[in-house]
Design a protein around this motif. Structure first.
Motif, PDB file in Angstrom:
ATOM      1  N   ILE A 203       0.729  -1.242   0.018  1.00  0.00           N
ATOM      2  CA  ILE A 203      -0.103  -0.174   0.124  1.00  0.00           C
ATOM      3  C   ILE A 203       1.037   1.151   0.020  1.00  0.00           C
ATOM      4  O   ILE A 203       0.540   2.177  -0.744  1.00  0.00           O
ATOM      5  N   LEU A 204       1.959   0.997   0.913  1.00  0.00           N
ATOM      6  CA  LEU A 204       2.820   2.447   0.795  1.00  0.00           C
ATOM      7  C   LEU A 204       3.672   2.465  -0.268  1.00  0.00           C
ATOM      8  O   LEU A 204       4.445   3.775  -0.486  1.00  0.00           O
ATOM      9  N   SER A 205       3.706   1.653  -1.319  1.00  0.00           N
ATOM     10  CA  SER A 205       4.370   1.827  -2.554  1.00  0.00           C
ATOM     11  C   SER A 205       3.432   2.471  -3.653  1.00  0.00           C
ATOM     12  O   SER A 205       4.119   2.888  -4.509  1.00  0.00           O
ATOM     13  N   LEU A 206       2.419   2.914  -3.209  1.00  0.00           N
ATOM     14  CA  LEU A 206       1.643   3.796  -4.270  1.00  0.00           C
ATOM     15  C   LEU A 206       2.035   5.044  -4.237  1.00  0.00           C
ATOM     16  O   LEU A 206       3.135   5.406  -3.302  1.00  0.00           O
ATOM     17  N   PRO A 207       1.924   5.945  -5.005  1.00  0.00           N
ATOM     18  CA  PRO A 207       2.215   7.317  -5.387  1.00  0.00           C
ATOM     19  C   PRO A 207       2.179   7.982  -4.227  1.00  0.00           C
ATOM     20  O   PRO A 207       0.990   8.125  -3.322  1.00  0.00           O
ATOM     21  N   ASP A 208       3.145   9.061  -3.738  1.00  0.00           N
ATOM     22  CA  ASP A 208       3.044   9.709  -2.556  1.00  0.00           C
ATOM     23  C   ASP A 208       1.755  10.301  -2.248  1.00  0.00           C
ATOM     24  O   ASP A 208       1.150  10.504  -1.081  1.00  0.00           O
ATOM     25  N   THR A 209       1.210  10.875  -3.078  1.00  0.00           N
ATOM     26  CA  THR A 209      -0.096  11.839  -3.080  1.00  0.00           C
ATOM     27  C   THR A 209      -1.360  10.975  -3.040  1.00  0.00           C
ATOM     28  O   THR A 209      -2.453  11.454  -2.850  1.00  0.00           O
ATOM     29  N   THR A 210      -1.121   9.535  -3.226  1.00  0.00           N
ATOM     30  CA  THR A 210      -2.451   8.815  -3.145  1.00  0.00           C
ATOM     31  C   THR A 210      -3.232   8.999  -1.745  1.00  0.00           C
ATOM     32  O   THR A 210      -2.469   8.863  -0.534  1.00  0.00           O
ATOM     33  N   ARG A 211      -4.515   9.198  -1.713  1.00  0.00           N
ATOM     34  CA  ARG A 211      -5.289   9.315  -0.516  1.00  0.00           C
ATOM     35  C   ARG A 211      -5.662   8.111  -0.079  1.00  0.00           C
ATOM     36  O   ARG A 211      -6.488   7.167  -0.608  1.00  0.00           O
ATOM     37  N   LEU A 212      -5.239   7.759   1.361  1.00  0.00           N
ATOM     38  CA  LEU A 212      -5.423   6.599   1.820  1.00  0.00           C
ATOM     39  C   LEU A 212      -6.682   6.941   2.902  1.00  0.00           C
ATOM     40  O   LEU A 212      -6.583   7.528   3.677  1.00  0.00           O
ATOM     41  N   PHE A 213      -7.646   5.775   2.801  1.00  0.00           N
ATOM     42  CA  PHE A 213      -8.832   6.091   3.392  1.00  0.00           C
ATOM     43  C   PHE A 213      -8.888   4.779   4.370  1.00  0.00           C
ATOM     44  O   PHE A 213      -9.165   3.596   3.643  1.00  0.00           O
ATOM     45  N   VAL A 214      -8.973   4.711   5.630  1.00  0.00           N
ATOM     46  CA  VAL A 214      -8.980   3.809   6.558  1.00  0.00           C
ATOM     47  C   VAL A 214     -10.139   3.026   7.088  1.00  0.00           C
ATOM     48  O   VAL A 214     -11.125   4.144   6.791  1.00  0.00           O
ATOM     49  N   GLY A 215     -10.340   2.092   7.826  1.00  0.00           N
ATOM     50  CA  GLY A 215     -11.590   1.511   8.238  1.00  0.00           C
ATOM     51  C   GLY A 215     -11.993   2.077   9.549  1.00  0.00           C
ATOM     52  O   GLY A 215     -13.323   1.966   9.778  1.00  0.00           O
ATOM     53  N   HIS A 216     -11.276   2.588  10.291  1.00  0.00           N
ATOM     54  CA  HIS A 216     -11.619   2.865  11.771  1.00  0.00           C
ATOM     55  C   HIS A 216     -10.758   3.898  12.306  1.00  0.00           C
ATOM     56  O   HIS A 216      -9.757   4.272  11.987  1.00  0.00           O
TER      57      HIS A 216
END
Length: 298
Positions: A203-216
């Motif tokens: 997941i952290l290999s995605l582009p730096d600006t990728t918005r990560l949306f967590v579950g909790h």
């Protein structure tokens, strides 16, 4: 703390609008993800409300999603889950009925169902192939309007957890938490700190600006609930992953932390519902539905 809604706006062509809807009772975040061009939308990890004291269910949180979609003139065309949740009931089947949209989850839900048939001593229970329209595999893709959505297998929290990636938005469920809270537990049946580490690195290999949306999120130290941060922010600030953290150090930290955690208070109710896509057990002869709870197995 009440349910709250927050929008993360599209950043341009190929980028979705994302609304996070916080479900306060379980600290869960439900997502409404929309293609700005077509108005087509997907729901991710919707909650069916459950009061464990009275064993009573309702759909107030799911109805909030439907109202939000109507407010923004969006057509829900997918009902998605990332995994069979342990801390809340799914609203998958309910939203499928309300919208006529297909519902989906990862294909390894069938392996999770096999585990829990044994725990519940229900050898004939659970048929995910019948209760979900799609069981996604690693590398599958599908359309949300004009957006391409990719599916990654991201095990660790469960053996069948999946991540949905749409443009610069990734829905990473119970892998990462908000950076000040680290990462999610990996001690449930089928979970693995080794798998979780590998999923986090991918997941952290995605582009730096990728918005990560967590579950909790649980409002650490009294702050407002938060659920969005970029890959770069996690790499710099995540308390479990920032800096030169080795796999061995991470796994030791995670396993020691997990050993102190109690089971979620809804878990033994929730799995027998979520492995049916959020449907309660079938009515018995008196017309009522009943949960089956294993004693002294955990």
């Amino acid at each position: 703390m009440k349910n709250c809604v927050r929008k993360s706006a599209s950043t341009g062509v190929g980028s979705p609008n994302v609304w996070g809807i916080y479900e306060a009772d379980t600290g869960s975040i439900q997502y409404l993800v929309a293609d700005p061009s077509s108005g087509e939308a997907a729901v991710i990890d919707a909650v069916q409300n459950f009061d464990p004291r009275a064993a009573r269910t309702d759909f107030k949180s799911a109805d909030q999603i439907l109202a939000l979609a109507k407010e923004h003139d969006l057509k829900i065309t997918w009902v998605l889950d990332t995994h069979p949740h342990a801390d809340h009931f799914m609203a998958s089947w309910y939203l499928k009925e309300q919208t006529n949209a297909p519902n989906a989850i990862g294909e390894k839900v069938t392996d999770i169902a096999e585990l829990w048939r044994d725990y519940y001593h229900l050898p004939e229970a659970f048929n995910p192939k019948a209760d979900f329209d799609y069981l996604f595999a690693e590398g599958d893709t599908f359309k949300l309007g004009e957006l391409d959505v990719s599916v990654w297998l991201s095990p660790g929290h469960t053996l069948g957890s999946i991540t949905y990636i749409a443009g610069d938005a990734a829905f990473v469920h119970d892998t990462l938490m908000y950076p000040d809270s680290g990462t999610s537990r990996a001690d449930f049946p089928g979970g693995s700190t080794q798998d979780l580490w590998q999923s986090l690195q991918r997941i952290l290999s995605l582009p730096d600006t990728t918005r990560l949306f967590v579950g909790h999120d649980y409002g650490k130290d009294g702050r407002e609930p938060q659920w969005e941060a970029t890959v770069a922010e996690h790499r710099q600030n995540n308390i479990h992953l920032a800096g030169d953290v080795s796999e061995a150090d991470y796994r030791q930290l995670r396993e020691e932390r997990d050993a102190t955690l109690a089971l979620p208070d809804r878990m033994l109710h929730a799995l027998q519902v979520n492995l049916r896509a959020g449907k309660l057990p079938e009515p018995e002869a008196d017309g009522h539905r009943y949960f089956k709870i294993p004693a002294n197995k955990f």
